[in-house]
Design a protein around this motif. Structure first.
Motif, PDB file in Angstrom:
ATOM      1  N   GLY A  56     -13.433 -13.890 -14.500  1.00  0.00           N
ATOM      2  CA  GLY A  56     -12.244 -13.459 -13.771  1.00  0.00           C
ATOM      3  C   GLY A  56     -10.959 -14.120 -14.246  1.00  0.00           C
ATOM      4  O   GLY A  56     -10.692 -14.236 -15.448  1.00  0.00           O
ATOM      5  N   GLU A  57     -10.159 -14.564 -13.284  1.00  0.00           N
ATOM      6  CA  GLU A  57      -8.837 -15.122 -13.587  1.00  0.00           C
ATOM      7  C   GLU A  57      -8.909 -16.411 -14.392  1.00  0.00           C
ATOM      8  O   GLU A  57      -7.948 -16.779 -15.077  1.00  0.00           O
ATOM      9  CB  GLU A  57      -8.090 -15.380 -12.278  1.00  0.00           C
ATOM     10  CG  GLU A  57      -7.828 -14.118 -11.463  1.00  0.00           C
ATOM     11  CD  GLU A  57      -7.320 -14.432 -10.067  1.00  0.00           C
ATOM     12  OE1 GLU A  57      -7.112 -15.637  -9.768  1.00  0.00           O
ATOM     13  OE2 GLU A  57      -7.129 -13.494  -9.275  1.00  0.00           O
ATOM     14  N   VAL A  58     -10.034 -17.105 -14.325  1.00  0.00           N
ATOM     15  CA  VAL A  58     -10.193 -18.358 -15.068  1.00  0.00           C
ATOM     16  C   VAL A  58     -10.033 -18.116 -16.564  1.00  0.00           C
ATOM     17  O   VAL A  58      -9.433 -18.919 -17.284  1.00  0.00           O
ATOM     18  CB  VAL A  58     -11.563 -18.987 -14.764  1.00  0.00           C
ATOM     19  CG1 VAL A  58     -11.849 -20.151 -15.702  1.00  0.00           C
ATOM     20  CG2 VAL A  58     -11.619 -19.443 -13.319  1.00  0.00           C
ATOM     21  N   LEU A  59     -10.560 -17.011 -17.052  1.00  0.00           N
ATOM     22  CA  LEU A  59     -10.481 -16.708 -18.485  1.00  0.00           C
ATOM     23  C   LEU A  59      -9.035 -16.501 -18.925  1.00  0.00           C
ATOM     24  O   LEU A  59      -8.623 -16.980 -19.987  1.00  0.00           O
ATOM     25  CB  LEU A  59     -11.319 -15.475 -18.802  1.00  0.00           C
ATOM     26  CG  LEU A  59     -12.783 -15.534 -18.350  1.00  0.00           C
ATOM     27  CD1 LEU A  59     -13.489 -14.225 -18.661  1.00  0.00           C
ATOM     28  CD2 LEU A  59     -13.497 -16.703 -19.006  1.00  0.00           C
ATOM     29  N   THR A  60      -8.280 -15.791 -18.104  1.00  0.00           N
ATOM     30  CA  THR A  60      -6.863 -15.588 -18.412  1.00  0.00           C
ATOM     31  C   THR A  60      -6.120 -16.919 -18.443  1.00  0.00           C
ATOM     32  O   THR A  60      -5.283 -17.155 -19.319  1.00  0.00           O
ATOM     33  CB  THR A  60      -6.221 -14.660 -17.362  1.00  0.00           C
ATOM     34  OG1 THR A  60      -6.927 -13.422 -17.339  1.00  0.00           O
ATOM     35  CG2 THR A  60      -4.756 -14.411 -17.680  1.00  0.00           C
ATOM     36  N   ARG A  61      -6.437 -17.779 -17.507  1.00  0.00           N
ATOM     37  CA  ARG A  61      -5.778 -19.088 -17.469  1.00  0.00           C
ATOM     38  C   ARG A  61      -6.113 -19.922 -18.708  1.00  0.00           C
ATOM     39  O   ARG A  61      -5.245 -20.596 -19.266  1.00  0.00           O
ATOM     40  CB  ARG A  61      -6.206 -19.837 -16.202  1.00  0.00           C
ATOM     41  CG  ARG A  61      -5.488 -21.157 -16.026  1.00  0.00           C
ATOM     42  CD  ARG A  61      -5.937 -21.867 -14.759  1.00  0.00           C
ATOM     43  NE  ARG A  61      -5.348 -23.183 -14.682  1.00  0.00           N
ATOM     44  CZ  ARG A  61      -5.764 -24.151 -13.891  1.00  0.00           C
ATOM     45  NH1 ARG A  61      -6.791 -23.934 -13.079  1.00  0.00           N
ATOM     46  NH2 ARG A  61      -5.183 -25.329 -13.891  1.00  0.00           N
TER      47      ARG A  61
ATOM     48  N   GLN B 216      -8.396 -19.426 -28.019  1.00  0.00           N
ATOM     49  CA  GLN B 216      -8.360 -18.247 -28.890  1.00  0.00           C
ATOM     50  C   GLN B 216      -9.015 -17.053 -28.206  1.00  0.00           C
ATOM     51  O   GLN B 216      -8.477 -15.954 -28.199  1.00  0.00           O
ATOM     52  CB  GLN B 216      -9.080 -18.552 -30.207  1.00  0.00           C
ATOM     53  CG  GLN B 216      -8.427 -19.632 -31.056  1.00  0.00           C
ATOM     54  CD  GLN B 216      -9.169 -19.823 -32.368  1.00  0.00           C
ATOM     55  OE1 GLN B 216      -9.527 -18.858 -33.059  1.00  0.00           O
ATOM     56  NE2 GLN B 216      -9.400 -21.076 -32.737  1.00  0.00           N
ATOM     57  N   GLN B 217     -10.196 -17.272 -27.666  1.00  0.00           N
ATOM     58  CA  GLN B 217     -10.888 -16.266 -26.859  1.00  0.00           C
ATOM     59  C   GLN B 217     -11.648 -16.992 -25.763  1.00  0.00           C
ATOM     60  O   GLN B 217     -12.414 -17.914 -26.053  1.00  0.00           O
ATOM     61  CB  GLN B 217     -11.886 -15.446 -27.686  1.00  0.00           C
ATOM     62  CG  GLN B 217     -11.281 -14.489 -28.663  1.00  0.00           C
ATOM     63  CD  GLN B 217     -12.338 -13.529 -29.218  1.00  0.00           C
ATOM     64  OE1 GLN B 217     -12.954 -12.754 -28.491  1.00  0.00           O
ATOM     65  NE2 GLN B 217     -12.562 -13.603 -30.513  1.00  0.00           N
ATOM     66  N   ALA B 218     -11.442 -16.606 -24.517  1.00  0.00           N
ATOM     67  CA  ALA B 218     -12.208 -17.139 -23.391  1.00  0.00           C
ATOM     68  C   ALA B 218     -13.144 -16.041 -22.899  1.00  0.00           C
ATOM     69  O   ALA B 218     -12.678 -14.957 -22.530  1.00  0.00           O
ATOM     70  CB  ALA B 218     -11.281 -17.600 -22.274  1.00  0.00           C
ATOM     71  N   LEU B 219     -14.423 -16.323 -22.924  1.00  0.00           N
ATOM     72  CA  LEU B 219     -15.427 -15.305 -22.608  1.00  0.00           C
ATOM     73  C   LEU B 219     -16.376 -15.820 -21.531  1.00  0.00           C
ATOM     74  O   LEU B 219     -16.742 -16.998 -21.538  1.00  0.00           O
ATOM     75  CB  LEU B 219     -16.238 -14.961 -23.863  1.00  0.00           C
ATOM     76  CG  LEU B 219     -15.427 -14.456 -25.064  1.00  0.00           C
ATOM     77  CD1 LEU B 219     -16.320 -14.391 -26.302  1.00  0.00           C
ATOM     78  CD2 LEU B 219     -14.841 -13.086 -24.764  1.00  0.00           C
ATOM     79  N   PRO B 220     -16.788 -14.960 -20.609  1.00  0.00           N
ATOM     80  CA  PRO B 220     -17.726 -15.408 -19.570  1.00  0.00           C
ATOM     81  C   PRO B 220     -19.128 -15.565 -20.137  1.00  0.00           C
ATOM     82  O   PRO B 220     -19.587 -14.752 -20.936  1.00  0.00           O
ATOM     83  CB  PRO B 220     -17.663 -14.284 -18.536  1.00  0.00           C
ATOM     84  CG  PRO B 220     -17.323 -13.063 -19.340  1.00  0.00           C
ATOM     85  CD  PRO B 220     -16.421 -13.534 -20.453  1.00  0.00           C
TER      86      PRO B 220
ATOM     87  N   ALA C 236     -11.757 -21.592  -8.073  1.00  0.00           N
ATOM     88  CA  ALA C 236     -11.719 -20.848  -9.334  1.00  0.00           C
ATOM     89  C   ALA C 236     -12.146 -19.398  -9.135  1.00  0.00           C
ATOM     90  O   ALA C 236     -11.591 -18.480  -9.748  1.00  0.00           O
ATOM     91  CB  ALA C 236     -12.623 -21.524 -10.366  1.00  0.00           C
ATOM     92  N   GLY C 237     -13.141 -19.168  -8.279  1.00  0.00           N
ATOM     93  CA  GLY C 237     -13.691 -17.833  -8.120  1.00  0.00           C
ATOM     94  C   GLY C 237     -14.577 -17.451  -9.293  1.00  0.00           C
ATOM     95  O   GLY C 237     -14.599 -18.118 -10.325  1.00  0.00           O
TER      96      GLY C 237
ATOM     97  N   ASP D  59     -18.265 -17.328   1.130  1.00  0.00           N
ATOM     98  CA  ASP D  59     -17.477 -16.306   0.442  1.00  0.00           C
ATOM     99  C   ASP D  59     -16.601 -16.919  -0.634  1.00  0.00           C
ATOM    100  O   ASP D  59     -16.073 -18.029  -0.470  1.00  0.00           O
ATOM    101  CB  ASP D  59     -16.599 -15.568   1.456  1.00  0.00           C
ATOM    102  CG  ASP D  59     -15.972 -14.310   0.874  1.00  0.00           C
ATOM    103  OD1 ASP D  59     -16.460 -13.821  -0.168  1.00  0.00           O
ATOM    104  OD2 ASP D  59     -14.991 -13.824   1.458  1.00  0.00           O
ATOM    105  N   TRP D  60     -16.468 -16.218  -1.768  1.00  0.00           N
ATOM    106  CA  TRP D  60     -15.504 -16.591  -2.807  1.00  0.00           C
ATOM    107  C   TRP D  60     -15.202 -15.369  -3.664  1.00  0.00           C
ATOM    108  O   TRP D  60     -15.971 -14.418  -3.707  1.00  0.00           O
ATOM    109  CB  TRP D  60     -16.005 -17.752  -3.660  1.00  0.00           C
ATOM    110  CG  TRP D  60     -17.460 -17.739  -4.028  1.00  0.00           C
ATOM    111  CD1 TRP D  60     -18.487 -18.348  -3.346  1.00  0.00           C
ATOM    112  CD2 TRP D  60     -18.071 -17.095  -5.160  1.00  0.00           C
ATOM    113  NE1 TRP D  60     -19.679 -18.122  -3.982  1.00  0.00           N
ATOM    114  CE2 TRP D  60     -19.456 -17.371  -5.106  1.00  0.00           C
ATOM    115  CE3 TRP D  60     -17.583 -16.325  -6.225  1.00  0.00           C
ATOM    116  CZ2 TRP D  60     -20.357 -16.899  -6.057  1.00  0.00           C
ATOM    117  CZ3 TRP D  60     -18.476 -15.856  -7.186  1.00  0.00           C
ATOM    118  CH2 TRP D  60     -19.839 -16.149  -7.084  1.00  0.00           C
ATOM    119  N   ARG D  61     -14.043 -15.423  -4.303  1.00  0.00           N
ATOM    120  CA  ARG D  61     -13.582 -14.284  -5.100  1.00  0.00           C
ATOM    121  C   ARG D  61     -14.582 -13.993  -6.222  1.00  0.00           C
ATOM    122  O   ARG D  61     -14.959 -14.867  -6.974  1.00  0.00           O
ATOM    123  CB  ARG D  61     -12.212 -14.570  -5.697  1.00  0.00           C
ATOM    124  CG  ARG D  61     -11.070 -14.589  -4.693  1.00  0.00           C
ATOM    125  CD  ARG D  61      -9.785 -15.053  -5.361  1.00  0.00           C
ATOM    126  NE  ARG D  61      -9.950 -16.398  -5.900  1.00  0.00           N
ATOM    127  CZ  ARG D  61      -9.242 -16.905  -6.907  1.00  0.00           C
ATOM    128  NH1 ARG D  61      -8.329 -16.170  -7.500  1.00  0.00           N
ATOM    129  NH2 ARG D  61      -9.455 -18.136  -7.328  1.00  0.00           N
ATOM    130  N   GLY D  62     -14.969 -12.744  -6.313  1.00  0.00           N
ATOM    131  CA  GLY D  62     -15.869 -12.321  -7.375  1.00  0.00           C
ATOM    132  C   GLY D  62     -17.318 -12.202  -6.958  1.00  0.00           C
ATOM    133  O   GLY D  62     -18.107 -11.557  -7.660  1.00  0.00           O
TER     134      GLY D  62
END
Length: 374
Positions: A153-158, A166-170, A270-271, A292-295
């Motif tokens: 989720g948003e963690v990768l963008t951050r 360079q690339q953040a991947l789950p 972080a979600g 509960d948490w985002r995602g």
């Protein structure tokens, strides 16, 4: 993404593969590497030889990869220099001893791909926010060809925008279905929980298990895990198990009508940070109640494959009003999703495809030469 075009040679420098004592890294690496082996890939795992893991090894000689313990960075880098440089990818894990020094020294070698696997992304980011660089500095993040993260989720963008990845991947955790599966044992407890004590999780545990236990004295509850303070006021119908070895986790899940998942504060903030406990329980077809948490609802749909509880009444309602057919349907839906998308084999395929699509050192150099000559 296309499937990996050839067997890969991967070197992983991780916290531990040999010992699951006091860490969640070992089981994560085991499931992932077993999946890589099944797909025909070759893995060398380099683990720092430290006494607390040496005294508690529960997998000294894995049959799915080569495991080597090393005493110091100098000797390890000299002994394995050629293998490191020839590997399709070298992946450093979070919390590796002398991690920052290791990363700097690896970055100076002619590696084809240098990657990072953060099994602690929410913790890592929280530490970086506080200016703590125990095993990784923010200046090192752009060095990696790919930054694989336990959080999505948003963690990768951050990671990309704020820290220059360079690339953040789950690359979420995963479960080994050979170890976690339905056993058919009859339920012993109505609701159970498995985790080491954590101060930031305790208020949620109070709300979602201890308070329901007080209000439902005719039902049976269990909390397994070490380090809980002696002054906790456990209701009489809550059984305590101080230590539950990993080999007994599968049976533990199978003997619960429902299992409870409680999330650390950093992971909630972080979600998109599923705990391996979610996937372990899901693989056992045990119905899950979670905070509960985002995602979370994107991974396991609320009311269909998991029950998200925000207050004690939500848990009480599930325990007292959900019939067996609905409960079993919840467990079956969770199991289907986990076995389809969150096994070690599924995760290994994700990693192999991602590595295969990453630029190599030679391709990067060719691109740089073309840019200079243009």
């Amino acid at each position: 993404m296309t499937l990996s075009s050839k067997p890969l040679d991967i070197v992983i420098l991780g916290l531990s593969l040999s010992s699951s004592w006091g860490n969640g890294h070992a089981t994560t690496y085991r499931a992932l590497i077993k999946g890589l082996k099944a797909e025909g890939h070759r893995v060398l795992f380099l683990e720092r030889d430290v006494p607390w893991y040496a005294e508690n090894r529960d997998l000294a000689d894995p049959d799915f990869c080569e495991l080597v313990h090393y005493q110091d960075l100098d000797g390890m880098l000299e002994t394995h220099h050629d293998r490191l440089c020839a590997a399709d990818a070298v992946m450093v894990g979070s919390y590796v001893p002398e991690g920052r020094d290791l990363i700097d020294r690896l970055a100076k070698l002619n590696l084809q791909r240098l990657c990072y696997y953060d099994i602690d992304t929410p913790v890592t980011l929280a530490m970086l926010d506080r200016g703590e660089h125990a095993y990784l500095s923010p200046q090192q993040i752009p060095l990696f060809t790919a930054y694989f993260s336990f959080s999505g989720g948003e963690v990768l963008t951050r990671l990309e925008r704020q820290y220059g990845a360079q690339q953040a991947l789950p690359l979420f955790c995963s479960v080994d279905p050979d170890l976690y599966h339905e056993t058919g044992e009859p339920p012993l407890w109505d609701l159970g929980y498995l985790a080491t004590y954590s101060p930031d999780r305790q208020p949620t545990l109070e709300r979602l298990l201890i308070e329901p236990a007080r209000r439902l004295p005719h039902l049976k509850f269990v909390v397994a895990g070490p380090q809980y303070p002696a002054d906790i006021d456990w209701p009489r119908n809550v059984e305590r198990i101080d230590h539950l070895p990993p080999r007994e986790h599968c049976a533990f899940y199978n003997r619960q009508r429902f299992t409870l998942n409680v999330t650390r504060a950093d992971m909630i903030a972080a979600g998109w940070s599923p705990s391996v406990r979610l996937f372990e329980a899901g693989a056992c077809k045990t119905p899950i109640i979670s905070d509960d948490w985002r995602g979370l609802d994107e991974l396991l749909p609320d009311g269909e494959a998991i029950l998200i509880a925000r207050q004690s009444e939500d848990v009480i309602t599930a325990l007292t009003r959900m019939d067996d057919a609905a409960r079993q349907s919840l467990g079956e839906a969770g199991q289907r999703i986990v076995l389809r998308s969150h096994t070690g084999l599924a995760r290994a395929r994700e990693l192999a495809r991602a590595i295969d699509e990453l630029p190599t050192l030679n391709r990067q150099r060719q691109s740089e030469r073309q840019q200079r000559s243009a």
